[in-house]
Write an enzyme that holds these catalytic residues in place. Structure first.
Site, short mmCIF file in Angstrom:
data_model
loop_
_atom_site.label_atom_id
_atom_site.label_comp_id
_atom_site.label_asym_id
_atom_site.label_seq_id
_atom_site.Cartn_x
_atom_site.Cartn_y
_atom_site.Cartn_z
N CYS A 1 -5.37 -3.08 2.97
CA CYS A 1 -5.25 -2.83 4.53
C CYS A 1 -5.69 -3.00 4.70
O CYS A 1 -6.92 -4.54 5.45
CB CYS A 1 -4.55 -1.42 4.73
SG CYS A 1 -4.16 -1.06 6.43
N GLU B 1 0.62 -1.24 0.18
CA GLU B 1 0.05 -0.19 0.04
C GLU B 1 1.12 1.01 -0.11
O GLU B 1 1.78 1.29 0.54
CB GLU B 1 -0.66 -0.28 1.02
CG GLU B 1 -1.65 1.64 0.86
CD GLU B 1 -2.75 1.35 3.05
OE1 GLU B 1 -3.59 2.45 2.87
OE2 GLU B 1 -2.25 0.43 3.49
N LYS C 1 -9.23 1.94 -2.70
CA LYS C 1 -9.61 1.43 -1.88
C LYS C 1 -11.66 1.11 -1.43
O LYS C 1 -11.70 2.68 -1.61
CB LYS C 1 -8.90 1.50 -0.85
CG LYS C 1 -8.73 0.49 0.57
CD LYS C 1 -8.34 1.34 2.11
CE LYS C 1 -8.41 0.39 3.03
NZ LYS C 1 -7.42 1.84 4.18
#
Length: 508
Positions: A383, A264, A328
């Site tokens: 994440c 990330e 995301k």
């Protein structure tokens, strides 16, 4: 007067005991067999609550709250590192923030344990308690965008009920953990019934492990996962940003693996402002070699909505193909988007925080193109998204392309040397169990790893080292019952049991 003071002293001692037991339960999750160890601790907690003699429901609720508070203060203390050590927030305000979050999520534990009082003195109490726990945990993962971190389920990757995950997911594991731990408390008073229930659940778990719903597909693929180990503070300085970009660019370019994955925000800068030619050069390299690259960047949308033009993005490059983009979807409150009315809280930081745009919930898989082999398709998470098993299962179920493996890009440098990386690794293991898919985890500081479809760690890198993990990974195909049905079965069972309990005990 003396009797009243004695009662208050006893109650205060009970609060302290339950707080300590909650802390012990959280600590047990970090042990190698944490899922097993938590069960007798939970049994002792249920016994403490069941033998509480106060007639006040408020006092009982407070005891459940003390248990939850002890659990989450220990389980989430690492947030202090991101707030104070990295974020530069005042130490007192950082402690208050961790305490308030822990207190909020402890309310869900308290609400679930209230079933011990509501349905007291019934042989069905174990089922009602387990059902209450499932519903509370589900709501904890939904309300205010959800924060289901540190549930009981992820410890079961090292516990007795891991085999249940492909059928009913983490909530199903939670149900059995609570139910069996309650039956242990009843062994003294109802040995035959409780022992029979425990044996039956054990046999059911063993039988469940005999079936597999996914199978290998194609030849193993060579992968390289890059762990840069860059301190979070570096990305707030221009020289640190440039150093990180150069490292990941060189590491990706020099790899010979079919699939190279960097974490990330490996390139912690908007993609259109990266050094000239960086993305183009990687695309040219992929066109020549046939290798596939996936890495984190800051995405930018020229047609931004709601004033948010940037996103936390995974960018994929494959041979002679348009760039793959995954933005995301499930953002971290305060870290990646600022809830209305909380800009004052963000202003207490001495580092810039993001207010990212949210990606869609129906984004395509990343297609991994191979020489003389069928292409593979990977479901991407970034994440925090690894926490939400139901969302991942839904994406896999609705995606028109078959999913063959999971890839998670993570940067946990915010949380320093704490148990946060190990906690997230267990969550990734649970996602592999639920979906029956192998998983690749590329992280900045750890724990970079390759997981099998059964959630077992096949390979991993030590934390806080700059290294690459090279492996051959077998892709899989197929769908587990959990992918097909999600949380509907366990939520339906739990909901119906609670409705029955309330009707039976006339609690409406």
């Amino acid at each position: 007067m003396l009797k009243q003071q004695s009662s208050k002293s006893i109650y205060a001692a009970q609060v302290l005991i339950l707080f300590s037991l909650g802390a012990l339960l959280a600590g047990a999750a970090e042990l190698p067999y944490g899922g097993w160890i938590q069960i007798p601790i939970l049994s002792f907690i249920w016994w403490q609550l069941d033998t509480q003699k106060s007639k006040s429901f408020k006092n009982f609720f407070a005891l459940g709250f003390a248990f939850g508070l002890g659990y989450f203060v220990i389980g989430l203390w690492w947030l202090y590192i991101s707030l104070h050590d990295v974020g530069g927030m005042n130490s007192l305000l950082s402690c208050v923030a961790v305490f308030l979050l822990s207190a909020y999520v402890a309310l869900y534990f308290s609400a679930a344990t209230a079933s011990i009082r509501l349905f007291k003195n019934t042989s069905m109490l174990g089922l009602f308690l387990a059902s209450s726990w499932v519903i509370s945990e589900y709501l904890r993962g939904e309300i205010f965008t959800g924060f289901p971190w540190m549930g009981l389920a992820e410890a079961q990757v090292n516990g007795p009920f891991a085999a249940i995950a492909p059928y009913v997911g983490g909530l199903g594991c939670t149900f059995l953990t609570v139910y069996v731990s309650w039956q242990i408390t009843r062994l003294k008073n109802a040995f035959l019934n409780s022992a029979t229930s425990i044996i039956f659940i054990g046999a059911l778990t063993i039988i469940s492990s005999l079936w597999s719903f996914t199978k290998p597909t194609g030849e193993p693929i060579t992968v390289e996962l890059i762990q840069g180990n860059f301190a979070q503070s570096l990305i707030f300085r221009p020289e640190g940003i440039l150093k990180q970009i150069q490292f990941y660019d060189a590491s990706i370019s020099q790899s010979l693996a079919e699939l190279v994955v960097a974490p990330e925000t490996a390139f912690p800068w908007p993609e259109h402002d990266l050094p000239s030619g960086l993305i183009e050069n990687l695309q040219s390299l992929s066109n020549r070699t046939g290798n596939n690259f996936l890495f984190g960047v800051i995405g930018r949308d020229a047609d931004a909505r709601n004033g948010r033009e940037y996103s936390n993005r995974a960018l994929g490059i494959s041979q002679n193909s348009p760039a793959y983009l995954y933005d995301k979807n499930h953002l971290v409150p305060f870290g990646e988007f600022i809830p209305p009315g909380f800009h004052w809280f963000i202003n207490a930081f001495s580092v810039p925080l993001s207010d990212f745009a949210r990606g869609g919930n129906d984004q395509a898989n990343f297609t991994i193109r191979r020489k003389n082999q069928p292409s593979l398709h990977a479901a991407i998470t970034i994440c925090y998204e690894d926490v939400f098993g139901g969302e991942l299962a839904s994406r896999i179920r609705r995606n028109p392309e078959p999913t063959n493996l999971l890839i998670n890009l993570t940067n946990l440098a915010w949380f320093g040397q704490s148990q946060a990386p190990a906690q997230q690794l267990r969550l990734s293991q649970l996602r592999s169990l639920e979906t029956g898919m192998p998983a690749l985890r590329a992280t900045n500081t750890g724990i970079t790893s390759v997981l099998g479809p059964n959630g077992k760690i096949l390979q991993s890198l030590p934390e806080f080292t700059q290294a690459s993990l090279s492996a051959q990974v077998q892709a899989y195909s197929g769908k587990t019952p959990y992918v097909l049905w999600g949380n509907i079965p366990i939520l339906s069972i739990s909901g119906l049991l609670l409705i029955w309990g309330f009707i039976r005990h006339r609690r409406f």
